[in-house]
Design a protein around this motif. Structure first.
Motif, PDB file in Angstrom:
ATOM      1  N   TRP A  41     129.719 -49.426  62.691  1.00 30.20           N
ATOM      2  CA  TRP A  41     130.334 -48.035  63.040  1.00 30.20           C
ATOM      3  C   TRP A  41     130.933 -47.570  61.815  1.00 30.20           C
ATOM      4  N   ILE A  42     130.675 -46.216  61.327  1.00 38.24           N
ATOM      5  CA  ILE A  42     131.450 -45.863  60.323  1.00 38.24           C
ATOM      6  C   ILE A  42     132.887 -45.819  60.812  1.00 38.24           C
ATOM      7  N   ALA A  43     133.376 -45.343  62.020  1.00 36.94           N
ATOM      8  CA  ALA A  43     134.788 -45.445  62.455  1.00 36.94           C
ATOM      9  C   ALA A  43     135.494 -46.719  62.246  1.00 36.94           C
ATOM     10  N   SER A  44     134.531 -47.956  61.878  1.00 37.80           N
ATOM     11  CA  SER A  44     135.240 -49.231  61.861  1.00 37.80           C
ATOM     12  C   SER A  44     135.781 -49.321  60.243  1.00 37.80           C
ATOM     13  N   PHE A  45     135.454 -48.614  59.539  1.00 37.27           N
ATOM     14  CA  PHE A  45     135.859 -48.647  58.031  1.00 37.27           C
ATOM     15  C   PHE A  45     137.023 -47.814  57.589  1.00 37.27           C
ATOM     16  N   ASP A  46     137.593 -48.385  56.543  1.00 36.70           N
ATOM     17  CA  ASP A  46     138.970 -47.633  56.112  1.00 36.70           C
ATOM     18  C   ASP A  46     138.787 -46.078  56.021  1.00 36.70           C
ATOM     19  N   ALA A  47     139.723 -45.246  55.815  1.00 35.45           N
ATOM     20  CA  ALA A  47     139.776 -44.007  55.617  1.00 35.45           C
ATOM     21  C   ALA A  47     138.846 -43.449  54.523  1.00 35.45           C
ATOM     22  N   ASP A  48     138.906 -43.966  53.419  1.00 33.15           N
ATOM     23  CA  ASP A  48     138.158 -43.614  52.309  1.00 33.15           C
ATOM     24  C   ASP A  48     136.812 -43.933  52.576  1.00 33.15           C
ATOM     25  N   ASP A  59     129.987 -36.742  77.237  1.00 28.56           N
ATOM     26  CA  ASP A  59     129.952 -36.170  75.820  1.00 28.56           C
ATOM     27  C   ASP A  59     128.811 -36.545  75.010  1.00 28.56           C
ATOM     28  N   HIS A  60     128.036 -35.707  74.347  1.00 26.38           N
ATOM     29  CA  HIS A  60     127.029 -36.329  73.617  1.00 26.38           C
ATOM     30  C   HIS A  60     127.431 -35.952  71.971  1.00 26.38           C
ATOM     31  N   SER A  61     126.641 -36.923  71.174  1.00 25.75           N
ATOM     32  CA  SER A  61     126.753 -36.490  69.756  1.00 25.75           C
ATOM     33  C   SER A  61     125.534 -37.202  69.043  1.00 25.75           C
ATOM     34  N   ASP A  62     125.355 -36.957  67.852  1.00 28.50           N
ATOM     35  CA  ASP A  62     124.404 -37.460  67.019  1.00 28.50           C
ATOM     36  C   ASP A  62     124.615 -39.046  66.771  1.00 28.50           C
ATOM     37  N   HIS A  63     123.926 -39.899  66.514  1.00 28.70           N
ATOM     38  CA  HIS A  63     124.074 -41.391  66.250  1.00 28.70           C
ATOM     39  C   HIS A  63     124.599 -41.259  64.740  1.00 28.70           C
ATOM     40  N   GLY A  64     125.602 -41.934  64.479  1.00 28.39           N
ATOM     41  CA  GLY A  64     126.307 -41.937  63.119  1.00 28.39           C
ATOM     42  C   GLY A  64     126.467 -43.313  62.326  1.00 28.39           C
ATOM     43  N   ASP A  65     125.698 -44.265  62.846  1.00 34.42           N
ATOM     44  CA  ASP A  65     125.683 -45.597  62.081  1.00 34.42           C
ATOM     45  C   ASP A  65     125.246 -45.447  60.700  1.00 34.42           C
ATOM     46  N   GLY A  74     135.256 -41.913  67.013  1.00 33.69           N
ATOM     47  CA  GLY A  74     134.554 -41.697  65.840  1.00 33.69           C
ATOM     48  C   GLY A  74     133.212 -41.457  66.339  1.00 33.69           C
ATOM     49  N   ASP A  75     131.977 -42.374  65.657  1.00 34.58           N
ATOM     50  CA  ASP A  75     130.703 -42.340  65.710  1.00 34.58           C
ATOM     51  C   ASP A  75     130.171 -43.288  66.756  1.00 34.58           C
ATOM     52  N   ARG A  76     131.268 -44.128  67.529  1.00 38.90           N
ATOM     53  CA  ARG A  76     130.673 -45.057  68.186  1.00 38.90           C
ATOM     54  C   ARG A  76     129.944 -44.424  69.805  1.00 38.90           C
TER      55      ARG A  76
END
Length: 424
Positions: free
Chosen positions: A341-348, A252-258, A367-369
């Protein structure tokens, strides 16, 4: 009127001081030279006459053509502004430390007090042709790259710093070409072009460069210099490929989201790929599954022959918050935490960051990992390399295991680094 500035980079022994001496002897320009070094002023005794500024007590050196040379340390902005107020000169040359990166110096002349009186014309990197070829182009499986001695910085691999200097510049001066054969020179030039396709190139011997070819040309552009490195272009090309809906592997591929790394569109028409006859290979590696830390480090301890450069972001099991940048050069790898990683933050906060980057492809679980690496090599078997990297990924069984139980030498804190040396 702004005073033009040239930043002169290159590792210790590449020939910066010889080049600088030649320039001073062959130009009518009044040049101020500031040495931004890690220790005492490192210039030949025959080149300078030491004296002390009676007002400030700072060490000042008078060079052969009457220009000024100061040892700066970390007070670059203050020193260059003071220099401009107290002296008249036509050109400023900053000789950077052999173990320093040019980008922080350049930014001070683009954003900050030094940007008002000065105009950054160019960032010039001097390369020792013999040493560069031996370190990065010699893929002899029997001998490996020629060893260049210990890392002068005491920590970060010197080869990594050399490539950082190459990748952030507008002009490459390939020096000591008399010490390499024609074939070796052309191979080195092809690799340099791959690492930094944006820069102009001058080949020379004994640091002989025409001042009119170096000064008076507005080459520097911060955005272009920041994004011009070959490894960045490789990843950008791969991301554009993903946007078009075409994958080059079965993962699976996705754009980098850091959130700490911005991605913008770039014109790749001027990206000239090196001729195949030099055996140079450029590719990317993208996976949405983490590396097993022990297997990944074991791979870095035994990198494949012919790998010149590997750089990008890694997702390492057990480091679910940390976006780790891996930078391989000269048989050694620096692992550094450069963001979260954005996915490591809280939902807000996730929602806030995702609104700012609406094109991010988001995995519902992770998430974006991701892992996204640029790979540059010579006589390199890319398929075999990708298989070795795939073997470092977690298996399906390991994905369900306790990742904290893995032995994990990778860094944890922001800015923290770990250096892994290859077997050679």
């Amino acid at each position: 009127m702004q005073t033009p500035v040239t930043v002169l980079c290159g590792e210790l022994g590449a020939g910066k001081t010889t080049l600088l001496s030649t320039l001073l002897e062959s130009t009518d320009r009044e040049i101020a030279v500031l040495v931004n070094d890690v220790g005492s002023v490192n210039v030949d005794a025959d080149l300078v006459e030491a004296r002390t500024d009676l007002e400030t007590g700072e060490e000042v050196l008078a060079l052969e053509n009457g220009c000024i040379c100061c040892s700066l340390g970390g007070e670059l902005t203050r020193a260059v502004v003071q220099l401009q107020r107290e002296h008249d000169f036509d050109q400023l040359v900053i000789e950077a430390s052999g173990v320093g990166e040019p980008e922080p110096i350049a930014r001070q002349f683009v954003r900050g007090p030094a940007a008002a009186p000065y105009d950054l014309e160019a960032v010039v990197t001097v390369v020792d042709a013999r040493r560069f070829y031996d370190r990065f182009a010699d893929a002899d499986p029997e001998t490996g790259p020629t060893q260049q001695g210990p890392d002068e910085s005491g920590s970060r691999p010197i080869a990594d710093l050399v490539l950082e200097q190459v990748e952030f510049c507008d002009l490459l001066v390939v020096n000591k070409c008399d010490l390499v054969s024609n074939d070796e020179r052309e191979t080195a030039l092809a690799i340099l072009e791959t690492l930094q396709p944006h820069a102009e190139v001058i080949t020379t011997e004994y640091g002989a460069v025409d001042p009119d070819g170096l000064f008076g040309h507005q080459r520097f552009d911060l955005e272009a210099a920041t994004d011009a490195a070959g490894w960045k272009r490789t990843l950008e090309d791969e991301e554009e490929h993903d946007h078009d809906g075409h994958s080059h592997d079965d993962h699976d591929h996705s754009d980098h989201g850091d959130h700490s790394h911005d991605h913008s569109e770039h014109d790749h028409d001027d990206h000239v790929h090196p001729p195949e006859r030099y055996g140079i290979v450029v590719d990317s590696y993208h996976r949405r599954r983490p590396f097993h830390p022990e297997r990944f480090v074991a791979f870095l301890e035994d990198p494949p022959e012919g790998l010149i450069r590997a750089k990008g972001l890694c997702w390492v099991a057990g480091r679910n918050r940390q976006a780790i940048t891996a930078s391989f050069a000269g048989g050694q790898t620096t692992l550094e935490v450069t963001g979260r990683w954005i996915a490591s933050f809280d939902a807000d906060r996730q929602e806030l960051y995702r609104k700012g980057q609406p094109d991010i492809e988001w995995d519902e679980t992770w998430g974006d990992r991701e892992i996204r690496l640029a790979l540059i090599g010579r006589q390199l078997d890319i398929e075999a390399l990708e298989k070795r990297l795939d073997d470092c990924l977690l298996t399906d069984t390991e994905m369900d295991a306790d990742w904290e139980s893995f032995e994990n030498p990778t860094p944890t804190g922001m800015g923290e680094t770990t250096t892994v040396s290859g077997n050679d």
